[in-house]
Design a protein around this motif. Sequence first.
Motif, PDB file in Angstrom:
ATOM      1  N   ASP A  59      13.830  16.786  -1.310  1.00  0.00           N
ATOM      2  CA  ASP A  59      14.723  17.109  -2.425  1.00  0.00           C
ATOM      3  C   ASP A  59      13.943  16.847  -3.711  1.00  0.00           C
ATOM      4  O   ASP A  59      13.492  15.730  -3.965  1.00  0.00           O
ATOM      5  N   SER A  60      13.778  17.877  -4.536  1.00  0.00           N
ATOM      6  CA  SER A  60      12.931  17.754  -5.720  1.00  0.00           C
ATOM      7  C   SER A  60      13.440  16.690  -6.681  1.00  0.00           C
ATOM      8  O   SER A  60      12.646  16.075  -7.403  1.00  0.00           O
ATOM      9  N   ALA A  61      14.750  16.474  -6.733  1.00  0.00           N
ATOM     10  CA  ALA A  61      15.300  15.510  -7.683  1.00  0.00           C
ATOM     11  C   ALA A  61      15.192  14.077  -7.186  1.00  0.00           C
ATOM     12  O   ALA A  61      14.805  13.186  -7.936  1.00  0.00           O
ATOM     13  N   SER A  62      15.518  13.850  -5.914  1.00  0.00           N
ATOM     14  CA  SER A  62      15.560  12.480  -5.404  1.00  0.00           C
ATOM     15  C   SER A  62      14.295  12.048  -4.670  1.00  0.00           C
ATOM     16  O   SER A  62      14.065  10.856  -4.480  1.00  0.00           O
ATOM     17  N   GLY A  63      13.485  13.032  -4.209  1.00  0.00           N
ATOM     18  CA  GLY A  63      12.311  12.701  -3.415  1.00  0.00           C
ATOM     19  C   GLY A  63      12.630  12.349  -1.982  1.00  0.00           C
ATOM     20  O   GLY A  63      11.746  11.899  -1.247  1.00  0.00           O
ATOM     21  N   GLU A  64      13.864  12.567  -1.529  1.00  0.00           N
ATOM     22  CA  GLU A  64      14.254  12.234  -0.163  1.00  0.00           C
ATOM     23  C   GLU A  64      13.829  13.336   0.807  1.00  0.00           C
ATOM     24  O   GLU A  64      13.936  14.525   0.506  1.00  0.00           O
ATOM     25  N   GLN A  85       8.520  28.149   7.481  1.00  0.00           N
ATOM     26  CA  GLN A  85       9.549  27.620   8.367  1.00  0.00           C
ATOM     27  C   GLN A  85       9.553  26.103   8.274  1.00  0.00           C
ATOM     28  O   GLN A  85       8.519  25.474   8.021  1.00  0.00           O
ATOM     29  N   MET A  86      10.744  25.545   8.478  1.00  0.00           N
ATOM     30  CA  MET A  86      10.914  24.093   8.390  1.00  0.00           C
ATOM     31  C   MET A  86      11.737  23.603   9.572  1.00  0.00           C
ATOM     32  O   MET A  86      12.713  24.240   9.978  1.00  0.00           O
ATOM     33  N   LEU A  87      11.340  22.453  10.124  1.00  0.00           N
ATOM     34  CA  LEU A  87      12.181  21.716  11.058  1.00  0.00           C
ATOM     35  C   LEU A  87      12.965  20.690  10.246  1.00  0.00           C
ATOM     36  O   LEU A  87      12.373  19.750   9.688  1.00  0.00           O
ATOM     37  N   PRO A  88      14.294  20.845  10.119  1.00  0.00           N
ATOM     38  CA  PRO A  88      15.070  19.882   9.328  1.00  0.00           C
ATOM     39  C   PRO A  88      15.236  18.559  10.062  1.00  0.00           C
ATOM     40  O   PRO A  88      14.983  18.446  11.263  1.00  0.00           O
ATOM     41  N   LEU A  89      15.687  17.561   9.318  1.00  0.00           N
ATOM     42  CA  LEU A  89      15.789  16.213   9.871  1.00  0.00           C
ATOM     43  C   LEU A  89      16.677  16.136  11.106  1.00  0.00           C
ATOM     44  O   LEU A  89      16.360  15.421  12.064  1.00  0.00           O
ATOM     45  N   ASP A  90      17.802  16.870  11.097  1.00  0.00           N
ATOM     46  CA  ASP A  90      18.697  16.762  12.234  1.00  0.00           C
ATOM     47  C   ASP A  90      18.036  17.259  13.512  1.00  0.00           C
ATOM     48  O   ASP A  90      18.303  16.745  14.601  1.00  0.00           O
ATOM     49  N   VAL A  91      17.127  18.246  13.390  1.00  0.00           N
ATOM     50  CA  VAL A  91      16.402  18.734  14.563  1.00  0.00           C
ATOM     51  C   VAL A  91      15.278  17.767  14.930  1.00  0.00           C
ATOM     52  O   VAL A  91      15.025  17.506  16.112  1.00  0.00           O
ATOM     53  N   VAL A 151       0.833  -1.209   0.000  1.00  0.00           N
ATOM     54  CA  VAL A 151       0.000   0.000   0.000  1.00  0.00           C
ATOM     55  C   VAL A 151       0.869   1.260   0.000  1.00  0.00           C
ATOM     56  O   VAL A 151       0.662   2.179  -0.789  1.00  0.00           O
ATOM     57  N   ALA A 152       1.840   1.317   0.883  1.00  0.00           N
ATOM     58  CA  ALA A 152       2.700   2.498   0.992  1.00  0.00           C
ATOM     59  C   ALA A 152       3.994   2.121   1.672  1.00  0.00           C
ATOM     60  O   ALA A 152       4.024   1.220   2.519  1.00  0.00           O
ATOM     61  N   ARG A 153       5.035   2.817   1.291  1.00  0.00           N
ATOM     62  CA  ARG A 153       6.332   2.622   1.920  1.00  0.00           C
ATOM     63  C   ARG A 153       6.736   3.894   2.642  1.00  0.00           C
ATOM     64  O   ARG A 153       6.362   4.995   2.239  1.00  0.00           O
ATOM     65  N   PRO A 154       7.544   3.787   3.694  1.00  0.00           N
ATOM     66  CA  PRO A 154       8.006   4.994   4.385  1.00  0.00           C
ATOM     67  C   PRO A 154       8.832   5.886   3.480  1.00  0.00           C
ATOM     68  O   PRO A 154       9.438   5.428   2.504  1.00  0.00           O
ATOM     69  N   ALA A 155       8.854   7.165   3.804  1.00  0.00           N
ATOM     70  CA  ALA A 155       9.610   8.128   3.009  1.00  0.00           C
ATOM     71  C   ALA A 155      11.107   7.843   3.119  1.00  0.00           C
ATOM     72  O   ALA A 155      11.603   7.509   4.192  1.00  0.00           O
ATOM     73  N   PRO A 156      11.848   7.990   2.023  1.00  0.00           N
ATOM     74  CA  PRO A 156      13.313   7.884   2.102  1.00  0.00           C
ATOM     75  C   PRO A 156      13.893   9.161   2.712  1.00  0.00           C
ATOM     76  O   PRO A 156      13.363  10.257   2.522  1.00  0.00           O
ATOM     77  N   PHE A 157      14.980   9.036   3.439  1.00  0.00           N
ATOM     78  CA  PHE A 157      15.581  10.170   4.140  1.00  0.00           C
ATOM     79  C   PHE A 157      16.828  10.652   3.409  1.00  0.00           C
ATOM     80  O   PHE A 157      17.662   9.849   2.993  1.00  0.00           O
ATOM     81  N   ALA A 158      16.962  11.959   3.277  1.00  0.00           N
ATOM     82  CA  ALA A 158      18.155  12.550   2.685  1.00  0.00           C
ATOM     83  C   ALA A 158      19.307  12.492   3.680  1.00  0.00           C
ATOM     84  O   ALA A 158      19.092  12.513   4.889  1.00  0.00           O
ATOM     85  N   ASP A 218      18.135   6.521  13.382  1.00  0.00           N
ATOM     86  CA  ASP A 218      18.543   5.269  12.731  1.00  0.00           C
ATOM     87  C   ASP A 218      18.344   5.318  11.225  1.00  0.00           C
ATOM     88  O   ASP A 218      18.933   4.520  10.492  1.00  0.00           O
ATOM     89  N   LEU A 219      17.484   6.217  10.751  1.00  0.00           N
ATOM     90  CA  LEU A 219      17.077   6.230   9.350  1.00  0.00           C
ATOM     91  C   LEU A 219      17.810   7.281   8.524  1.00  0.00           C
ATOM     92  O   LEU A 219      17.688   7.291   7.302  1.00  0.00           O
ATOM     93  N   ILE A 220      18.539   8.184   9.177  1.00  0.00           N
ATOM     94  CA  ILE A 220      19.148   9.312   8.475  1.00  0.00           C
ATOM     95  C   ILE A 220      20.591   8.972   8.120  1.00  0.00           C
ATOM     96  O   ILE A 220      21.418   8.754   9.008  1.00  0.00           O
ATOM     97  N   PRO A 221      20.925   8.928   6.835  1.00  0.00           N
ATOM     98  CA  PRO A 221      22.317   8.647   6.452  1.00  0.00           C
ATOM     99  C   PRO A 221      23.234   9.820   6.799  1.00  0.00           C
ATOM    100  O   PRO A 221      22.798  10.966   6.921  1.00  0.00           O
ATOM    101  N   GLY A 222      24.510   9.518   6.933  1.00  0.00           N
ATOM    102  CA  GLY A 222      25.508  10.570   7.075  1.00  0.00           C
ATOM    103  C   GLY A 222      25.956  10.886   8.475  1.00  0.00           C
ATOM    104  O   GLY A 222      26.717  11.838   8.678  1.00  0.00           O
ATOM    105  N   ALA A 223      25.503  10.126   9.493  1.00  0.00           N
ATOM    106  CA  ALA A 223      25.940  10.393  10.860  1.00  0.00           C
ATOM    107  C   ALA A 223      27.399   9.953  11.034  1.00  0.00           C
ATOM    108  O   ALA A 223      27.979   9.294  10.174  1.00  0.00           O
ATOM    109  N   ALA A 224      27.980  10.342  12.174  1.00  0.00           N
ATOM    110  CA  ALA A 224      29.396  10.065  12.415  1.00  0.00           C
ATOM    111  C   ALA A 224      29.684   8.582  12.587  1.00  0.00           C
ATOM    112  O   ALA A 224      30.824   8.149  12.400  1.00  0.00           O
ATOM    113  N   LEU A 225      28.691   7.779  12.953  1.00  0.00           N
ATOM    114  CA  LEU A 225      28.861   6.345  13.118  1.00  0.00           C
ATOM    115  C   LEU A 225      27.937   5.607  12.157  1.00  0.00           C
ATOM    116  O   LEU A 225      26.928   6.159  11.707  1.00  0.00           O
TER     117      LEU A 225
END
Length: 604
Positions: free
Chosen positions: A165-170, A202-208, A92-99, A218-225
């Motif tokens: 992101d308009s290009a990737s949909g993330e 106004q926007m609350l970004p993912l890191d916030v 039916v639906a999949r979760p949104a991909p994260f940038a 756990d879902l956001i790529p690019g963290a230090a670990l």
Amino acid sequence: MANPYWLARISVGGPEPTVGAGVLVTDRLVLTCAHVVHGRATAEVRLVNRPDHPELSATVLRRGPWPSGRHGRDGTGDVAVLELAAPVPERVARPAPFAPLHHWDRPPYPGLTAHGFPLDHEAGRSSEIRPTRGGMLIGGELVQLEHDTHGMPLSPGFSGGPVVDSASGELVGIVTAAQDTLDRPPAPGRDGRVRPAVRLGQMLPLDVLARYVPELADLIPGAALPADQVRELRTLVTAAGPAADPLELYRAATAAQGLLDPPTRPGTLWETCWYLLSEVTDAPGAAHHPVREFAGLLAASVTDPAQRERLERLAAGADGGRTAGERWRPILVEIGHSGAGRGKFTVGVRTVRGGDYGPPRLRTLGRSALQGEVLAEIDRQLGLLAADDSELIVFVLPRTLLTVPVHGWTGKRSFGPIGADHAVVVVDRQRRDSAVDRRRLEMNWALRQAERRTVVHRVDCAEPGDPRVLYHLLGPVERPHLPALPGLPKGRPHGPLLDAALSAGAHAVIWPEWTCGERHHPGQNCRGSRFTARLAVELAGTPPGELPSRIKELRHQAEESGDPAGHWAAGLVLLWEDPQLLPSPHRPFPVAPTNRQPRPGAGQ
């Protein structure tokens, strides 16, 4: 951009009904704004791009500190988590991909699109927007948005809506406020002065958002670990309670680097931990990342022995104190065609420790006994390992057998395939036997060791392309691409592509154990295309060295879905070989990553 099946319309009844937007982030959790569900315990959620699907009931699981946050009513902390009454099936639906973290706020800036439900637009509308340049955060967390001249501006009804992101949909954040006065007649404010017309939001970004909703980390790529360590650290930190002062712990963890304090005083240990993971992504000159120092300091302050031990392991290194070359404890299963006759196979099972191969247990087996005997010997070897999730089962196969689904083998007393319980990879014997191809692999891995992301090269299902083109695309070792094939590489068209990828020195190749079989219509995604697209999202935050464990997780998700054969990750095959772990037969010692030496006279 693909159809956003994760876009939700949030309706709240009562004497003052409200409408807002939301985004499906797991199969059961929906993000929206706290002010959309203010004063309510329940809400109705409709997946607008699934118009035939009934509305879903949800309860408000968690709210941010809005409107009584530490900064007052300026919009900070304006986030809420809704829990659906039942999980949304993947069909039916999949979760949104994260940038990836900070992907949107650094050059080159991507175009952004917001989705919402303004008045009289129940099916939803989109707005092209851009963040205000300069990077100033409102209240230390809110990003100001501006209308990008085209399409509909932000307006009431976009609250809680995803910004992508308009290009990737993330997903990069959610809209928390909108103000459009351009078409209104000028009106004086309370002080009598006329305010200029604006089209802002106004926007609350993912890191916030992850600061308030730790599960998102756990879902956001690019963290230090790596993602698996972020998940474990989050679990331990959120369970630790008020074991120490968050700011003092931060200062102690970063004392060696002399880092500035966070913009706002962290109120919880998780806020400190996430700030280190998301903002201090590099620590030049440090022996190890400050977040590991943080884990060590926290370990000293907790009272639970099990928590302390796990924190100490995270503090010691990526894998509990083992070096990168010791991350895995390989069990090598070498299978080849036997000269004893048709349908006979030679089988050798042995361990590899520190680059040294143990003595193999060699046998000749018929096809009917092959699976059972191999699994029995693997079980025997697993019983000798420590219980630390370090096992890696490596099947070394001739190229003609690479399509045998060894990851799906099931023992007599097991409840599922071996590849869902353990990290299982395949290795191509032909490449191991070729000194030239092996050298290419070693050169590739020398540059992959320090990478924290996986860049998937999606082979098009409708037009797979020329193997020579793929070979030259992957050939330069500086390129980190991991080719993902949309179907089984048995014969044409995908078999020659696998040959090309292996000859080019690809550090890994991924494919499904099935063939697409769908008609390829322009503008429509077939099963193979959906597979490679989802794979690119799921692996984005995984370092190359952690691919075996991530693939194991995805196989496990398929098995627990209730429909393993229909799950997008059904039959995942990972061809993966790290020369540091499995030394070359031609060079029987570990290969250390090296930097290229500058040419004489270069840069002068």
